[in-house]
Design a protein around this motif. Structure first.
Motif, PDB file in Angstrom:
ATOM      1  N   SER A   1       0.833  -1.203   0.000  1.00 46.74           N
ATOM      2  CA  SER A   1       0.000   0.000   0.000  1.00 46.74           C
ATOM      3  C   SER A   1       0.867   1.254   0.000  1.00 46.74           C
ATOM      4  O   SER A   1       0.584   2.226  -0.716  1.00 46.74           O
ATOM      5  CB  SER A   1      -0.922   0.006   1.224  1.00 46.74           C
TER       6      SER A   1
ATOM      7  N   VAL B   1      -5.231  -3.737  -2.874  1.00 47.10           N
ATOM      8  CA  VAL B   1      -4.501  -3.189  -1.736  1.00 47.10           C
ATOM      9  C   VAL B   1      -5.005  -1.782  -1.458  1.00 47.10           C
ATOM     10  O   VAL B   1      -5.533  -1.095  -2.344  1.00 47.10           O
ATOM     11  CB  VAL B   1      -2.971  -3.174  -1.985  1.00 47.10           C
ATOM     12  N   TRP B   2      -4.839  -1.345  -0.212  1.00 46.83           N
ATOM     13  CA  TRP B   2      -5.291  -0.011   0.151  1.00 46.83           C
ATOM     14  C   TRP B   2      -4.538   1.036  -0.669  1.00 46.83           C
ATOM     15  O   TRP B   2      -3.325   0.997  -0.795  1.00 46.83           O
ATOM     16  CB  TRP B   2      -5.041   0.225   1.642  1.00 46.83           C
TER      17      TRP B   2
END
Length: 680
Positions: A292, A421-422
């Motif tokens: 991230s 993913v963030w």
């Protein structure tokens, strides 16, 4: 010749050429090697490496990989620090890219630097850089990786400050050196953490313990050890690969000669961080936090560095900000777990960005060393080879269907879209918007240089056209050319310059179509790059791939294609049809122009906060530590103590014999008393 000996030949042939040119051509050990000798010996060394690398890649594709130790540098207890090579598809592909681009740059340099007094020194530097980069990509352990990592940093320092009589060049190379030290501090911490908990520097041994490392926490916290180590490693990549906020050194590095802009800042050094993360994919894949962090940093770099390219007027700086943006694209792919896509874009970008830098250098030669695009225009008819190769490079850069850059950029955009993913949502927006921005600034540059009204002065009076190009103490300009060469009608560059352009233009067009299938959706990186089952981005990308032709045809119905086309059309309209519009926008949105012209004030922030803080801290250390403690207390204080003691003892030196006899008797009595008491 055995295979390990071939690897040694590939790595050390450029070093031998560099040593001969540097030691015997610069006056260090005499001037036995002339200008021709310097370029022939270094070109021969790189040519040997390039041919050997091509053979190695073919051998690796046949299934013959290598991972072994060649030399044990040190053994401490049960820990060995070794020099060795890991030759697989990733390192073999990097070897081919590094040596082939370096070979073109070496040949090109013969024409570009022909009048420079530092000719032999320059060839020694670029050949030494090639050796350093080869050691980096061929390493099988973190010690050798770090050696190559620091070596390319050192040589880039020497090359950026090549014209050392220019204050701007000295400032630029010091800036690059210091910013990279910030990144390297994180890199060393990451290596140290892995070494401390894995007990080895060897890639294979560290990766084999990835599951164990993933279960550990950083001492004294609940942070995952692997996340801390991976983020620390990536901080090193942020410095080397110029990711926000450690990107500030790369645009200023254009103070160096154009050939090194192509070699270091397009194809090799700045991609070292991308290569490192891909090599360490077995660790990064086990840390969603690190991924991230990577994807957000890459997205910021890809979009916001592209904006800066819109307002630049120096031809090399436009290409430099393009490099920053494209490195952001590669980083987004890494964060999206599409490591092979990042490496694929690294390869395609190496060819077309080296082409653009060298073509920009050809324009600079043709314009008698004026780099300001406001003084150009209409160069197409004067420089036809440079024009067509620059156009091909620009089309590859903006992701035109069927060109090399299209296949890699399109897959990066799709990978960001498919990633979970963030930060992937922001990354998808950034790389999508970046398509329009890239097309706009690339064709703004193209149209202003090669089309429209001729804005150059043929009287010979225009000089450089901007303030950045001061003359050195030898009476030459920054390229070593005498003043009276300025001005006149633009001209095409000699063959030694244009032939490398043509040779780089070929892969810029076709390499994407050739390599997209095997590199992304075949077995090219099988067993080399690791993808977690939790992040099946590459599997999803493979579902939409049905061959390079179908993939290219499908692009005409996608959003990125229309954004790219809109960027090109808008650049044409703004700068060819209605040039008054950009001027009006600049007048009405002066605050925005100032923001971009000052590069988001990052340099001023660094100067005001970090540089001033460092100076204050250094001043404090000087006043308290050096001046007060060392000079005042230790040095001067000890001198004063000795003086005081001498002053006291001086009064005991009366010169009378009976005083000395009395002192001796008192001393004897004291000693006798002491020993009597001691025995009792």
């Amino acid at each position: 010749m055995s295979v390990p000996k071939l690897y040694l030949l590939i790595a050390f042939a450029p070093l031998v050429g560099s040593a001969i040119a540097g030691l015997f051509g610069t006056g260090f050990l005499g001037r036995w090697v002339g200008r021709a000798g310097a370029h022939w010996v270094t070109i021969l060394g790189v040519l040997v490496s390039a041919i050997g690398s091509a053979f190695v890649l073919q051998d690796v594709l046949a299934g013959n990989t290598f991972n072994g130790t060649l030399y044990t540098w040190s053994a401490i207890g049960g820990i060995k620090l070794e020099i060795g090579f890991m030759i697989d598809t990733l390192s073999a592909m990097m070897m081919v890219v590094v040596t082939s681009v370096s070979l073109m740059v070496h040949i090109y340099t013969i024409g570009y630097m022909k009048d420079d007094p530092g000719y032999q020194r320059f060839f020694a530097y670029i050949s030494l850089f090639t050796f350093s980069m080869l050691m980096l990509v061929m390493s099988n352990n973190m010690l050798q990786l770090f050696f190559g990592w620091e070596a390319v940093g050192l040589v880039s320092y020497l090359l950026i400050g090549f014209w050392y009589t220019r204050p701007t060049a000295i400032f630029a190379n010091m800036k690059a050196f210091l910013v990279n030290r910030v990144g390297d501090f994180g890199f060393v911490l990451g290596i140290g953490l892995l070494f401390a908990y894995a007990g080895s520097m060897n890639y294979t041994e560290v990766f084999s313990q990835s599951d164990k490392l993933a279960g550990l926490t950083f001492p004294g916290t609940d942070w995952m050890l692997l996340s801390v180590a991976c983020i620390a490693l990536f901080v090193g990549a942020m410095g080397k690969s110029a990711q926000f906020p450690l990107h500030v050194w790369l645009p200023d590095s254009m103070e160096g000669p154009t050939p090194i802009s192509a070699l270091i800042h397009a194809a090799t050094m700045v991609t070292a961080g991308i290569f490192m993360v891909a090599r360490f994919s077995p660790l990064f894949e086990l840390s969603p936090t690190a991924l991230s962090f990577i994807i957000v940093i890459g997205a910021i770099t890809a979009l916001f560095m592209g904006f800066l390219g819109i307002i630049q007027n120096d031809i090399k700086r436009v290409v430099a900000y393009s490099t920053l943006s494209q490195l952001g694209y590669m980083t987004v792919a890494l964060g999206a777990s599409a490591y092979s896509v990042a490496i694929f874009h690294l390869m395609t970008h190496a060819f077309f960005k080296a082409l653009l830098f060298l073509a920009a250098g050809s324009v600079i030669i043709g314009m008698h060393h004026d780099q300001d695009i406001r003084n150009m225009g209409g160069l197409r008819k004067y420089m036809p080879i440079t024009w067509i190769t620059f156009l091909l490079g620009s089309l590859a850069l903006i992701g035109t269907p069927f060109f090399a850059g299209f296949y890699s950029k399109e897959n990066i955009i799709e990978a960001a879209k498919l990633s979970h993913v963030w930060g992937s949502g922001f990354a998808y927006f950034a790389v999508l918007a970046g398509v329009f921005v890239t097309a706009f600034y690339s064709f703004r540059l193209y149209f202003l240089v090669f089309h429209g009204k001729e804005r150059f002065d043929t009287s010979g009076a225009h000089g450089h056209g901007h303030d950045d190009h001061a003359h050195d103490s030898h009476g030459h300009d920054d390229h070593g050319h005498d003043d009276h060469h300025h001005g006149g009608v633009p001209h095409e560059s000699p063959a030694v310059v244009t032939v490398p352009l043509v040779l780089l233009a070929i892969p810029s067009v076709i390499i994407g179509a050739i390599a997209v299938g095997p590199m992304l959706f075949g077995d090219f990186f099988k067993g080399v790059i690791f993808n977690s089952p939790d992040r099946p981005v590459m599997e999803h990308l493979a579902e939409d791939f049905h061959g390079w032709v179908a993939y290219g045809l499908h692009a005409f119905s996608t959003v990125p294609f229309w954004l790219m086309l809109a960027g090109v059309v808008l650049a044409w309209f703004f700068y060819m049809v209605k040039p008054s519009i950009p001027a009006a926008i600049k007048a009405r949105a002066g605050w925005l122009y100032n923001l971009l012209d000052n590069k988001y004030y990052m340099d001023k922030i660094n100067e005001a906060v970090f540089a001033r803080g460092a100076r204050a801290l250094g001043g404090g250390f000087w006043k308290v530590g050096d001046k007060s403690l060392i000079d005042g207390l230790l040095v001067n204080g000890s001198a004063r103590l000795v003086g005081w003691f001498a002053g006291v003892v001086r009064h005991l030196q009366s010169g009378y014999i009976y005083h000395y006899a009395f002192a001796m008797i008192i001393g004897i009595m004291a000693l006798v008393t002491f020993f009597v008491l001691l025995n009792n």
